[in-house]
Motif scaffolding. Structure first.
Motif, PDB file in Angstrom:
ATOM      1  N   GLY A 112       0.782  -1.225   0.000  1.00 40.45           N
ATOM      2  CA  GLY A 112       0.000   0.000   0.000  1.00 40.45           C
ATOM      3  C   GLY A 112       0.815   1.276   0.000  1.00 40.45           C
ATOM      4  O   GLY A 112       0.299   2.361  -0.288  1.00 40.45           O
ATOM      5  N   SER A 113       2.093   1.148   0.299  1.00 41.18           N
ATOM      6  CA  SER A 113       2.961   2.317   0.365  1.00 41.18           C
ATOM      7  C   SER A 113       4.275   2.022  -0.350  1.00 41.18           C
ATOM      8  O   SER A 113       4.861   0.952  -0.174  1.00 41.18           O
ATOM      9  N   THR A 114       4.679   2.982  -1.168  1.00 41.15           N
ATOM     10  CA  THR A 114       5.955   2.855  -1.869  1.00 41.15           C
ATOM     11  C   THR A 114       6.726   4.170  -1.761  1.00 41.15           C
ATOM     12  O   THR A 114       6.133   5.249  -1.628  1.00 41.15           O
ATOM     13  N   ASN A 115       8.039   4.052  -1.848  1.00 40.12           N
ATOM     14  CA  ASN A 115       8.901   5.230  -1.868  1.00 40.12           C
ATOM     15  C   ASN A 115      10.045   4.990  -2.826  1.00 40.12           C
ATOM     16  O   ASN A 115      10.507   3.850  -2.966  1.00 40.12           O
ATOM     17  N   TYR A 116      10.491   6.062  -3.460  1.00 40.88           N
ATOM     18  CA  TYR A 116      11.514   5.960  -4.489  1.00 40.88           C
ATOM     19  C   TYR A 116      12.621   6.981  -4.270  1.00 40.88           C
ATOM     20  O   TYR A 116      12.370   8.097  -3.806  1.00 40.88           O
ATOM     21  N   ALA A 117      13.826   6.594  -4.650  1.00 35.35           N
ATOM     22  CA  ALA A 117      14.901   7.560  -4.716  1.00 35.35           C
ATOM     23  C   ALA A 117      14.592   8.573  -5.802  1.00 35.35           C
ATOM     24  O   ALA A 117      13.951   8.240  -6.818  1.00 35.35           O
ATOM     25  N   ASP A 118      15.033   9.800  -5.612  1.00 37.57           N
ATOM     26  CA  ASP A 118      14.715  10.852  -6.585  1.00 37.57           C
ATOM     27  C   ASP A 118      15.202  10.495  -7.987  1.00 37.57           C
ATOM     28  O   ASP A 118      14.554  10.853  -8.979  1.00 37.57           O
ATOM     29  N   PHE A 119      16.319   9.781  -8.084  1.00 36.52           N
ATOM     30  CA  PHE A 119      16.894   9.528  -9.402  1.00 36.52           C
ATOM     31  C   PHE A 119      16.123   8.479 -10.205  1.00 36.52           C
ATOM     32  O   PHE A 119      16.430   8.261 -11.371  1.00 36.52           O
ATOM     33  N   VAL A 120      15.109   7.839  -9.613  1.00 41.67           N
ATOM     34  CA  VAL A 120      14.298   6.881 -10.376  1.00 41.67           C
ATOM     35  C   VAL A 120      12.820   7.248 -10.403  1.00 41.67           C
ATOM     36  O   VAL A 120      12.031   6.579 -11.076  1.00 41.67           O
ATOM     37  N   LYS A 121      12.439   8.295  -9.698  1.00 45.65           N
ATOM     38  CA  LYS A 121      11.021   8.667  -9.662  1.00 45.65           C
ATOM     39  C   LYS A 121      10.487   8.930 -11.059  1.00 45.65           C
ATOM     40  O   LYS A 121      11.123   9.609 -11.868  1.00 45.65           O
ATOM     41  N   GLY A 122       9.324   8.365 -11.335  1.00 39.25           N
ATOM     42  CA  GLY A 122       8.713   8.529 -12.640  1.00 39.25           C
ATOM     43  C   GLY A 122       9.203   7.546 -13.688  1.00 39.25           C
ATOM     44  O   GLY A 122       8.634   7.475 -14.791  1.00 39.25           O
ATOM     45  N   ARG A 123      10.247   6.784 -13.358  1.00 38.95           N
ATOM     46  CA  ARG A 123      10.779   5.812 -14.328  1.00 38.95           C
ATOM     47  C   ARG A 123      10.660   4.371 -13.824  1.00 38.95           C
ATOM     48  O   ARG A 123      10.429   3.458 -14.624  1.00 38.95           O
ATOM     49  N   PHE A 124      10.834   4.162 -12.533  1.00 33.79           N
ATOM     50  CA  PHE A 124      10.805   2.815 -11.953  1.00 33.79           C
ATOM     51  C   PHE A 124       9.549   2.641 -11.117  1.00 33.79           C
ATOM     52  O   PHE A 124       9.064   3.586 -10.492  1.00 33.79           O
ATOM     53  N   THR A 125       9.063   1.399 -11.077  1.00 33.64           N
ATOM     54  CA  THR A 125       7.905   1.068 -10.253  1.00 33.64           C
ATOM     55  C   THR A 125       8.183  -0.220  -9.486  1.00 33.64           C
ATOM     56  O   THR A 125       8.521  -1.251 -10.094  1.00 33.64           O
ATOM     57  N   ILE A 126       8.044  -0.159  -8.167  1.00 37.17           N
ATOM     58  CA  ILE A 126       8.182  -1.347  -7.335  1.00 37.17           C
ATOM     59  C   ILE A 126       6.796  -1.910  -7.046  1.00 37.17           C
ATOM     60  O   ILE A 126       5.845  -1.151  -6.834  1.00 37.17           O
ATOM     61  N   SER A 127       6.679  -3.227  -7.064  1.00 42.96           N
ATOM     62  CA  SER A 127       5.407  -3.878  -6.766  1.00 42.96           C
ATOM     63  C   SER A 127       5.698  -5.238  -6.144  1.00 42.96           C
ATOM     64  O   SER A 127       6.839  -5.695  -6.130  1.00 42.96           O
ATOM     65  N   ARG A 128       4.649  -5.856  -5.641  1.00 42.26           N
ATOM     66  CA  ARG A 128       4.849  -7.172  -5.031  1.00 42.26           C
ATOM     67  C   ARG A 128       3.611  -8.037  -5.226  1.00 42.26           C
ATOM     68  O   ARG A 128       2.485  -7.537  -5.378  1.00 42.26           O
ATOM     69  N   ASP A 129       3.836  -9.341  -5.186  1.00 43.73           N
ATOM     70  CA  ASP A 129       2.772 -10.338  -5.274  1.00 43.73           C
ATOM     71  C   ASP A 129       2.926 -11.246  -4.065  1.00 43.73           C
ATOM     72  O   ASP A 129       3.767 -12.164  -4.073  1.00 43.73           O
ATOM     73  N   ASN A 130       2.149 -10.986  -3.033  1.00 43.07           N
ATOM     74  CA  ASN A 130       2.304 -11.758  -1.800  1.00 43.07           C
ATOM     75  C   ASN A 130       1.847 -13.208  -1.959  1.00 43.07           C
ATOM     76  O   ASN A 130       2.304 -14.077  -1.226  1.00 43.07           O
ATOM     77  N   ALA A 131       0.988 -13.451  -2.909  1.00 50.06           N
ATOM     78  CA  ALA A 131       0.551 -14.836  -3.141  1.00 50.06           C
ATOM     79  C   ALA A 131       1.691 -15.697  -3.686  1.00 50.06           C
ATOM     80  O   ALA A 131       1.723 -16.912  -3.470  1.00 50.06           O
ATOM     81  N   ASN A 132       2.611 -15.034  -4.392  1.00 52.11           N
ATOM     82  CA  ASN A 132       3.723 -15.756  -4.998  1.00 52.11           C
ATOM     83  C   ASN A 132       5.077 -15.374  -4.402  1.00 52.11           C
ATOM     84  O   ASN A 132       6.124 -15.737  -4.953  1.00 52.11           O
ATOM     85  N   ASN A 133       5.045 -14.636  -3.286  1.00 61.04           N
ATOM     86  CA  ASN A 133       6.280 -14.281  -2.569  1.00 61.04           C
ATOM     87  C   ASN A 133       7.328 -13.656  -3.484  1.00 61.04           C
ATOM     88  O   ASN A 133       8.505 -14.039  -3.469  1.00 61.04           O
ATOM     89  N   THR A 134       6.879 -12.693  -4.277  1.00 66.75           N
ATOM     90  CA  THR A 134       7.790 -12.075  -5.237  1.00 66.75           C
ATOM     91  C   THR A 134       7.651 -10.560  -5.197  1.00 66.75           C
ATOM     92  O   THR A 134       6.535 -10.042  -5.104  1.00 66.75           O
ATOM     93  N   VAL A 135       8.777  -9.880  -5.291  1.00 70.15           N
ATOM     94  CA  VAL A 135       8.779  -8.429  -5.424  1.00 70.15           C
ATOM     95  C   VAL A 135       9.413  -8.085  -6.775  1.00 70.15           C
ATOM     96  O   VAL A 135      10.339  -8.773  -7.223  1.00 70.15           O
ATOM     97  N   TYR A 136       8.897  -7.064  -7.408  1.00 67.50           N
ATOM     98  CA  TYR A 136       9.308  -6.690  -8.760  1.00 67.50           C
ATOM     99  C   TYR A 136       9.841  -5.263  -8.792  1.00 67.50           C
ATOM    100  O   TYR A 136       9.504  -4.433  -7.942  1.00 67.50           O
ATOM    101  N   LEU A 137      10.649  -5.000  -9.808  1.00 65.30           N
ATOM    102  CA  LEU A 137      11.061  -3.637 -10.100  1.00 65.30           C
ATOM    103  C   LEU A 137      10.949  -3.450 -11.615  1.00 65.30           C
ATOM    104  O   LEU A 137      11.742  -4.022 -12.377  1.00 65.30           O
ATOM    105  N   GLN A 138       9.954  -2.698 -12.023  1.00 60.80           N
ATOM    106  CA  GLN A 138       9.789  -2.345 -13.435  1.00 60.80           C
ATOM    107  C   GLN A 138      10.611  -1.095 -13.694  1.00 60.80           C
ATOM    108  O   GLN A 138      10.397  -0.061 -13.054  1.00 60.80           O
ATOM    109  N   MET A 139      11.539  -1.197 -14.631  1.00 54.24           N
ATOM    110  CA  MET A 139      12.445  -0.093 -14.924  1.00 54.24           C
ATOM    111  C   MET A 139      12.225   0.360 -16.357  1.00 54.24           C
ATOM    112  O   MET A 139      12.437  -0.426 -17.301  1.00 54.24           O
ATOM    113  N   ASN A 140      11.786   1.594 -16.528  1.00 57.51           N
ATOM    114  CA  ASN A 140      11.544   2.172 -17.849  1.00 57.51           C
ATOM    115  C   ASN A 140      12.476   3.345 -18.071  1.00 57.51           C
ATOM    116  O   ASN A 140      13.043   3.906 -17.128  1.00 57.51           O
TER     117      ASN A 140
END
Length: 118
Positions: free
Chosen positions: A56-84
C-alpha cells in the motif's frame, strides 16, 4: 532458511525497459517491507525503492522517480522492479533486501546485473 533470488537483469539500450524479479522464501513474506537497492562499480550501494508489506505504500529515490515502479505479489512471494526509460547511469548490480532484519540478520539477494549501453 531465508532466500532471496533476483532475476531479470541484462543488457538494454538507453531508453529501454527491464523488469526485475526477486523470489523470496523461508519467511512470512507478507509481514515484511521489501526494497530494491543497487551498486554501481566504484560506488556505494544505494536504495532505489521500498514497498510496504501489503504494497500500500511505496517510496523511491529521486533519481528513479517517474521511471521505476516497485510492486509485489504476496501470493507468490515475489517483489518486482519495473524499470523504464533506462539510462547508462542506471548500470549497476541490483539487489533486493528485506527491509527489517530477521533474527538480527540483514538478508540480501545475490544481485542481478543491469547494463544500459548502446
Amino acid at each position: 532458511q531465508v532466500q532471496l533470488v533476483e532475476s531479470g537483469g541484462g543488457l538494454v539500450q538507453p531508453g529501454g525497459s527491464l523488469r526485475l524479479s526477486c523470489a523470496a522464501s523461508g519467511f512470512t513474506f507478507s509481514s515484511y517491507a521489501m526494497s530494491w537497492n543497487r551498486q554501481a562499480p566504484g560506488k556505494e550501494r544505494e536504495l532505489v525503492a521500498v514497498i510496504s508489506n501489503y504494497g500500500g505504500s511505496t517510496n523511491y529515490a529521486d533519481f528513479v522517480k517517474g521511471r521505476f515502479t516497485i510492486s509485489r505479489d504476496n501470493a507468490n512471494n515475489t517483489v518486482y522492479l519495473q524499470m523504464n526509460y533506462l539510462k547508462p547511469d542506471d548500470t549497476a548490480v541490483y539487489y533486493c533486501k528485506i527491509v527489517r532484519a530477521i533474527g538480527g540478520i540483514q538478508y540480501w539477494g545475490q544481485g542481478t546485473q543491469v547494463t544500459v549501453s548502446s
